[in-house]
Design an enzyme around this catalytic site. Structure first.
Site, mmCIF file in Angstrom:
data_model
loop_
_atom_site.group_PDB
_atom_site.id
_atom_site.type_symbol
_atom_site.label_atom_id
_atom_site.label_comp_id
_atom_site.label_asym_id
_atom_site.label_seq_id
_atom_site.Cartn_x
_atom_site.Cartn_y
_atom_site.Cartn_z
ATOM 1 C CB SER A 147 -12.001 -16.790 -8.312
ATOM 2 O OG SER A 147 -12.345 -17.683 -7.528
ATOM 3 C CB SER B 224 -17.774 -30.767 -12.952
ATOM 4 O OG SER B 224 -18.267 -31.956 -12.085
ATOM 5 C CE1 TYR C 259 -20.034 -27.232 -10.857
ATOM 6 C CE2 TYR C 259 -20.317 -29.758 -10.491
ATOM 7 C CZ TYR C 259 -19.792 -28.462 -10.611
ATOM 8 O OH TYR C 259 -18.504 -27.907 -11.228
ATOM 9 C CE LYS D 16 -19.888 -27.109 -14.348
ATOM 10 N NZ LYS D 16 -19.418 -26.015 -15.187
ATOM 11 C CB THR E 263 -11.004 -23.340 -7.011
ATOM 12 O OG1 THR E 263 -12.014 -24.409 -6.823
ATOM 13 C CG2 THR E 263 -9.535 -23.590 -8.627
#
Ligand SMILES: NC(=O)c1ccc[n+]([C@@H]2O[C@H](COP(=O)([O-])OP(=O)(O)OC[C@H]3O[C@@H](n4cnc5c(N)ncnc54)[C@H](OP(=O)(O)O)[C@@H]3O)[C@@H](O)[C@H]2O)c1
Length: 470
Positions: free
Chosen positions: A199, A326, A352, A356, A387
């Protein structure tokens, strides 16, 4: 009609020269006038492949629709390009002479009515451009660019923070196109292991690396997506020799089992790309008792990379580990005790960003520790790319920023470059955006104390051990 003819000789195999040139997307890397080039028909490059090329001709931009009209592998290729102002027929032939390949390039340019009378004035400019373009092609095929450094302009933008962040958008990517060096490397015989391959960025990377000839081991979570992935890769690249491994990477038992399978197979790994990831808005524990953001985004790449280390060492050229992080991590500072968030203070975007940030620090630590073992480790962040992951986890962000989001191909570009490019093998322990090393700290308050760096690996290992005992 104007006929331009140039020849170059390069120290590359005829196969490499043919593959690089016949993929006319590369024209934007070496032609003096081409700004962008996209393949506009699906499938592997061959007879009938179309490319849309935007060129700057004097003060105007011209769109050319190219088609490959003759395609003789390793020998010759003929392309016909059509635009509003002129048509062009490019005849390119390749000949092996000793250790060199000679490339002969003839372009026949036919102006449309009305411009024909200016042909004489245009001719000398066109010849100049033809010469420069072939010099560009020679330099692309010689393929010896120096390692990139952060430009003064980018360093200034990062110091001002907001312009640095603005470069996460598609404008940052477009800006970088003007500065980039060609990359004519192929990965034939190189083994690349890539997680999250079905993906978004992972899919774009899989396609590009399959085109570059890599032996791919693609790790996906959902067995039901395997067939579709293999079909996409075959129809896009003609490759049907791709290995798929199934693992839920948020589970340490699955990560260990995957590593054991790869170790048992024994195929040395040239490039490991830790790309799988997701932003979890809701708090949840995995069935091994780990908070899922921490498990997937940090514990998993850490365990996988450590376990696969024996396959990454002892290569004739350094192997590469690429950690996909990220830009979100710029907001967070590494504090080990805050890596695992719990309710009621759990916040998906923070969990998150912290994971990262920690993965970025880990990349630097591994780069130092493994230098002697011939393993180079870099982190990259893709900017903001449209995405499926962004659509499902950040629908509001996506609807606000939709017009400035990058495509998956643009977001994946630096992953592909780090895996492939010769000069990317000269740098380790860096963070990249758009093929340029970038500061890991936009805000000085996010710089972690040395003690936190020193604790990080032991902290992650203890959590992984806890999961195993669960
Ligand atoms: N897109 C952006 O703007 C952006 C920005 C910064 C960083 N990133 C990072 O880029 C990487 C790729 O993200 P993306 O935007 O391409 O998202 P995506 O389209 O959702 O792709 C993520 C991939 O990771 C896989 N994955 C998720 N959970 C997994 C698990 N438990 N086990 C195994 N595989 C799992 C997904 O598999 P399924 O299809 O089965 O879910 C998918 O293949 C991530 O690390 C993300 O954090 C993206």
């Amino acid at each position: 009609m104007i006929t331009l003819h140039e020849e170059i000789a390069v120290q590359r195999s005829i196969k490499d020269c043919f593959r690089y040139v016949s993929d006319f997307r590369t024209v934007a890397e070496w032609d003096a006038t081409a700004l962008t080039s996209k393949k506009s028909t699906p499938g592997p490059i061959g007879l009938g492949t179309h490319f849309t090329v935007h060129c700057s001709v004097g003060p105007t931009k011209v769109r050319l629709e190219y088609e490959i009209v003759e395609y003789c592998p390793w020998a010759s290729i003929v392309l016909v390009g059509k635009s509003r102002f002129f048509d062009v027929r490019d005849v390119i032939t390749f000949t092996e002479r000793g250790s060199q390949t000679h490339v002969s390039y003839t372009a026949e340019i036919q102006y449309h009515l009305g411009i024909g009378s200016f042909e004489n004035q245009l001719e000398s400019g066109m010849r100049d451009m033809g010469r420069k373009s072939l010099e560009g092609l020679k330099s692309a095929l010689d393929n010896s660019p120096s390692p990139p450094k952060i430009s003064d302009c980018t360093a200034r933008a990062d110091r001002w923070v907001a312009p640095g962040v603005a470069m996460f958008s598609k404008w940052g990517f477009r800006r970088s196109l003007a500065q980039r060096k060609p990359d004519s490397t192929f990965l034939d015989g190189r083994h690349v292991v890539l997680t999250g391959a079905n993906s978004g960025l992972g899919l774009a990377t899989s396609i590009a690396l399959a085109e570059a000839g890599a032996n791919l081991t693609l790790v996906i979570r959902n067995p039901a997506k395997q067939e579709e992935l293999l079909q996409t890769l075959e129809s896009e690249t003609g490759r049907s020799d791709i290995t798929i491994e199934i693992a839920d990477l948020s589970l340490m038992a699955d990560v260990s089992a995957l590593s054991d399978r790869l170790l048992a197979r024994g195929a040395p790994i040239d490039v490991l790309i830790n790309n799988a990831g997701a932003l979890f808005n809701d708090y949840a524990l995995t069935r091994e008792g780990l908070e899922q953001s921490f498990a997937l985004l940090l514990a998993s790449p850490s365990l996988l990379t450590h376990k696969l280390r024996p396959l990454l060492t002892n290569h004739s050229t350094p192997s590469r580990v690429i950690n996909v992080v990220s830009g979100g991590m710029y907001t967070e500072k590494l504090v080990c005790d805050r890596l695992i968030m719990t309710p009621p203070s759990y916040h998906g975007a923070k969990a998150y960003a912290r994971a990262k940030r920690a993965l970025t620090v880990l990349s630097e630590l591994w780069a130092e520790q493994w230098r002697e073992d011939g393993i180079i480790v870099n982190a990259m962040h893709p900017g903001w790319a449209d995405t499926p992951g962004v659509a499902s986890a950040l629908p509001t962000f996506r609807s606000i920023t939709r017009r400035i989001l990058r495509t998956s191909d643009e977001g994946a570009d630096t992953i592909i470059w780090l895996a492939k490019a010769k000069e990317a093998g000269d740098l380790s322990g860096q963070l990249f955006l758009d093929r340029e090393p970038r500061t890991p700290y936009l805000l000085s308050k996010t710089q972690e104390p040395a003690a936190q760096r020193a604790q990080l690996e032991a902290f992650i290992d203890a959590q992984i051990e806890g999961a195993a005992a669960h």
